[in-house]
Motif scaffolding. Sequence first.
Motif, short mmCIF file in Angstrom:
data_model
loop_
_atom_site.label_atom_id
_atom_site.label_comp_id
_atom_site.label_asym_id
_atom_site.label_seq_id
_atom_site.Cartn_x
_atom_site.Cartn_y
_atom_site.Cartn_z
N ALA B 56 0.83 -1.20 0.00
CA ALA B 56 0.00 0.00 0.00
C ALA B 56 0.87 1.25 0.00
CB ALA B 56 -0.93 -0.01 1.21
N VAL B 57 1.85 1.31 0.91
CA VAL B 57 2.65 2.53 1.01
C VAL B 57 3.48 2.75 -0.25
CG1 VAL B 57 4.46 3.70 2.29
CG2 VAL B 57 2.76 2.39 3.51
N THR B 58 4.09 1.69 -0.78
CA THR B 58 4.91 1.86 -1.99
C THR B 58 4.05 2.37 -3.14
OG1 THR B 58 5.91 -0.20 -1.27
CG2 THR B 58 6.75 0.74 -3.28
N ALA B 59 2.89 1.72 -3.36
CA ALA B 59 2.06 2.08 -4.49
C ALA B 59 1.57 3.52 -4.36
CB ALA B 59 0.88 1.12 -4.60
N ILE B 60 1.01 3.87 -3.20
CA ILE B 60 0.42 5.20 -3.07
C ILE B 60 1.49 6.28 -3.12
CG2 ILE B 60 -1.07 6.67 -1.68
CD1 ILE B 60 -2.30 4.13 -0.56
N SER B 61 2.64 6.03 -2.43
CA SER B 61 3.64 7.10 -2.43
C SER B 61 4.24 7.28 -3.82
CB SER B 61 4.73 6.81 -1.39
OG SER B 61 5.39 5.64 -1.72
N ASN B 62 4.43 6.17 -4.55
CA ASN B 62 4.91 6.28 -5.92
C ASN B 62 3.96 7.13 -6.74
OD1 ASN B 62 7.33 5.20 -6.58
ND2 ASN B 62 6.57 3.31 -7.43
N PHE B 63 2.66 6.87 -6.57
CA PHE B 63 1.64 7.59 -7.33
C PHE B 63 1.65 9.07 -6.98
CE2 PHE B 63 -2.89 8.84 -7.87
CZ PHE B 63 -2.99 8.60 -9.23
N ILE B 119 13.24 0.23 -0.21
CA ILE B 119 12.49 -0.02 -1.44
C ILE B 119 11.71 1.21 -1.83
CG2 ILE B 119 10.57 -1.27 -2.46
CD1 ILE B 119 11.25 -3.60 -0.81
N ILE B 120 11.02 1.80 -0.85
CA ILE B 120 10.14 2.92 -1.15
C ILE B 120 10.95 4.09 -1.65
CG2 ILE B 120 8.42 4.45 -0.17
CD1 ILE B 120 7.72 2.21 1.73
N MET B 121 11.97 4.47 -0.86
CA MET B 121 12.84 5.57 -1.26
C MET B 121 13.47 5.29 -2.62
SD MET B 121 12.95 8.09 0.42
CE MET B 121 13.89 9.56 0.60
N GLY B 122 13.95 4.07 -2.79
CA GLY B 122 14.64 3.71 -4.03
C GLY B 122 13.72 3.84 -5.23
N ARG B 123 12.49 3.35 -5.10
CA ARG B 123 11.55 3.42 -6.23
C ARG B 123 11.14 4.86 -6.51
NH1 ARG B 123 13.43 0.13 -8.94
NH2 ARG B 123 11.91 0.65 -10.53
N LEU B 124 10.99 5.66 -5.45
CA LEU B 124 10.63 7.06 -5.65
C LEU B 124 11.73 7.76 -6.45
CD1 LEU B 124 9.12 8.20 -2.26
CD2 LEU B 124 7.94 7.55 -4.33
N GLU B 125 12.98 7.55 -6.01
CA GLU B 125 14.10 8.23 -6.65
C GLU B 125 14.30 7.71 -8.07
OE1 GLU B 125 16.92 10.37 -5.30
OE2 GLU B 125 15.13 11.05 -4.28
N ALA B 126 14.21 6.38 -8.22
CA ALA B 126 14.60 5.82 -9.50
C ALA B 126 13.46 5.83 -10.51
CB ALA B 126 15.09 4.39 -9.31
N PHE B 127 12.22 5.79 -10.03
CA PHE B 127 11.14 5.64 -11.00
C PHE B 127 10.12 6.78 -10.95
CE2 PHE B 127 7.54 3.88 -13.16
CZ PHE B 127 8.13 3.15 -14.18
N ALA B 128 9.55 7.02 -9.77
CA ALA B 128 8.42 7.94 -9.70
C ALA B 128 8.78 9.35 -10.14
CB ALA B 128 7.85 7.96 -8.29
#
Lengths: 205, 215
Positions: B56-63, B119-128
């Motif tokens: 939930a947190v990864t998906a919503i924060s990425n969005f 994971i969350i930080m990494g995906r935000l930086e690398a993808f979102a």
Amino acid sequence: MENLLSIFVRSIFIDNMIFAYFLGMCSYLAVSKTVKTSMGLGLAVVFVLTITVPINYLMEQYLLKPGALVWLSQEFAGTDLSFLSFIMFIAVIASMVQLVEMVVEKYTPALYSSLGIFLPLIAVNCAILGGSLFMQEREYANIAEASAFGFGSGIGWLLAIVAIAAIREKIRYSNVPDALKGIGITFIITGLMSIAFMSFLGIEL
Amino acid sequence: MSLSNYNPFSLTNRKLLLGPLNLENPITVQVLGICSALAVTAQMKPAIVMSVSVIAVTAISNFVISLLRNTIPPRIRIIVELVVIATLVILVDQILKAYVYDVSKQLSVFVGLIITNCIIMGRLEAFALANKPFPALLDGIGNGLGYGMVLITVSFFRELLGSGSVLGYKVIPEAFYDFGYRDNGFMILPPMALIIVGVIIWIQRSYVKSLVEKD
């Protein structure tokens, strides 16, 4: 004083951040390729933990705990802000890291260039936030105990990362199965080290 | 990005969702988010709750970060990201406390540590920060699932071998115990989580040769 020493030793060996709680594993695995860099990161973690845990302790005591705001006025005796602790703690940590970074850059440029990339990353190192959250959960009696805990946890983390870096430097010369090379073997070695550290269980000072 | 034709199930989008399950698994390949992953895997129930929270947190924060990506000044982006993540984690924590109190007690500080989950930080930086909201959402869900998958596998073996049960139900028959079978209490202890993850990585890399590290 004895109490402080006991908390200090406990947080290094028994409640070791890495071997007992796996906190700060990401940077532990990513940066432990050479002893030199891991020493630098370890020192930065010790430094930041020793600063942020006592500050967050004060936050907890005078801001967040149920009824902590009575020093402002008696009206707040029933106020409980503890649900805000995550955001408070992370804000303190992020700003402290920024501050430390600026101070180090100004006064010791040599240290800054060797720590450079790691310092900002420390803000998102689980060991730092974990230190504050454990401090909150364990309800230390005063700020000295909280500081001893923060410092001890940092030293424990430093010990772990330097030890694994030294092992990884040597294991390069060993014949590890291909599929296990790199991360895989590091996990297993950490597991074995963690078993070794379990022998400290039950030590009382 | 093939978003121009608005096909939500295009090949690239499916890759975003399914890639992290194997070839780009956040734990075994990208080696992110180990911090909170291992400590909650002594039993399956906390592991499942933890996985759902992280998804939930990864998906919503990425969005959310992807929506904000053009308005965040680059210098302060880490603080902005931390605020978004911390807000979501507070919500998750309050929901867990309200509906599954016992599990939330068991997870103790590890719910809070989702904030610093790499994971969350990494995906935000690398993808979102570089992609449109919908792919970012898929990427978040995919990485959350990849994380959850490893977490649940590890906890399955630790609970089965350590306490002889799955999800709290006894599965190893009493007859075994009569013959002298004993639960391996060692599986419950922290070191075994590391060793099991090590073995999972070993198995995965034996099958997928491209992931093997060259020294």
